[in-house]
Design an enzyme around this catalytic site. Sequence first.
Site, PDB file in Angstrom:
ATOM      1  CB  SER A 135      -0.895  -0.029   1.251  1.00  0.00           C
ATOM      2  OG  SER A 135      -1.630   1.168   1.351  1.00  0.00           O
ATOM      3  CE  LYS A 161      -4.789   0.298   0.497  1.00  0.00           C
ATOM      4  NZ  LYS A 161      -5.404  -0.449   1.613  1.00  0.00           N
ATOM      5  CE  LYS A 163      -3.852   4.242   2.353  1.00  0.00           C
ATOM      6  NZ  LYS A 163      -5.065   3.651   2.966  1.00  0.00           N
ATOM      7  CG  ASP A 188      -7.765   2.766   0.899  1.00  0.00           C
ATOM      8  OD1 ASP A 188      -8.903   3.268   1.010  1.00  0.00           O
ATOM      9  OD2 ASP A 188      -7.156   2.238   1.847  1.00  0.00           O
ATOM     10  CD  GLU A 213      -8.887  -0.420   1.046  1.00  0.00           C
ATOM     11  OE1 GLU A 213      -7.979  -0.693   0.211  1.00  0.00           O
ATOM     12  OE2 GLU A 213      -8.699  -0.462   2.260  1.00  0.00           O
ATOM     13  CG  ASP A 238     -10.552  -0.284   5.392  1.00  0.00           C
ATOM     14  OD1 ASP A 238     -10.835  -0.726   6.510  1.00  0.00           O
ATOM     15  OD2 ASP A 238      -9.432   0.227   5.162  1.00  0.00           O
ATOM     16  CE  LYS A 262      -7.399  -1.825   7.046  1.00  0.00           C
ATOM     17  NZ  LYS A 262      -7.409  -0.348   7.150  1.00  0.00           N
ATOM     18  N   GLY A 290      -4.394  -3.887   6.372  1.00  0.00           N
ATOM     19  CA  GLY A 290      -3.427  -3.709   7.449  1.00  0.00           C
ATOM     20  C   GLY A 290      -3.551  -2.332   8.051  1.00  0.00           C
TER      21      GLY A 290
END
Length: 371
Positions: A135, A161, A163, A188, A213, A238, A262, A290
Amino acid sequence: MKIDSIELRKIFLPYISPFKTSGWVEDGNYGIITKINAEGFIGWGEAPAGLEPWYNEETTSTAWAVMQEILVPILLNNEIKSPADVDKLFEPVRGNKIARAGLEFAVWDLFGKINNLSLSKMLGGVRKQIPIGVSIGIQDSISVLLKLIETYLQSGYRRIKIKIKPGWDVEPVEAIRKKFSDILLQVDANSIYSMNDANHLQKLDDYDLLLIEQPLAHDDIFDHAKLQKKLQTPICLDESIVSPQHARWAIELQACRVINIKPVRVGGLTAAKIIHDMAANATIPVWCGGMLETGIGRAVNAALASLDNFKLPGDISENRRYFKKDIVKNPFMMNNDGTITVPDAPGHGAIVDEDFLDEVTLEKLIIKTSV
Ligand code: OSB
Ligand code: MG
């Protein structure tokens, strides 16, 4: 099981570089490490809350207070015959899932050690290796991002992934796809968009993303269902999935086609497994997210990700992707095929480096059973 004592530690473990999301920046892990002594064994857990409530409503201080005042006394004053009992005992506590999970993990670890069973085995895991992804936080420029991705791909990561946020979404994704046309790629948003952005988010449909996400509010399911109807890209929830109930609501409303599990977000492994099974029945794939955990939380996540319906690579990168030195003596190293090996030692398998843990401890509290 008779608990002799419970130890809580606030730690600070700096990251190699700051981690930037759509809404906040973190420079290290300010979590709580839990340690439970019982029957001659030690169980370790981790509550990876942050200093501020930017991800969810919890912080290190709230988790500490709830553990000290509510959760630890519950554990010390009740008979615990199996790890699932912890979920039941904590059930009346509203919210505070990270705090709950931080203690629940230590009880799972203890039962594994007492019964000589790995956490993966106790949970019903079927995989010995799990594929891992990385990520990547928001970067200063697209060229810096592309270089980083190249490095991670060369070191073997199976999935990227990034952000995203308004102003850092379609362009970086387009640039990544131009350079790396066939990698597994997902994004995400950490709750930064609203329904007004639906048309803008549709542009992401051109880039063959595995998923987007949590585009909308941290506590929303309803609007995600409306947004999913407008997007070809699967939505993955999430933040919004904080319990098995929420997972059921999201599945029934068709608010997502993928779920990020998670265990810390849902109060622990018992709830995580229920969500896993529920999603499997609905043919919704899951993957393990995570929270930039230390090696303790990372080992817990790896065990969970060995369950059958974890169909996509997890955010369970090598420990050294985040920390120069971790508080465990057995950090995960990636195998040649972009996987990590699920520990088969009793419990979650993380071996805590107690000397180094002492060095990164900011505050410590030991609560003993009164006799
Ligand atoms: O939204 O998945 C998230 C880190 C901290 C808080 C929330 C998130 C993340 C990550 C990194 O994306 C996950 C990891 O690599 O541990
Ligand atoms: Mg997320």
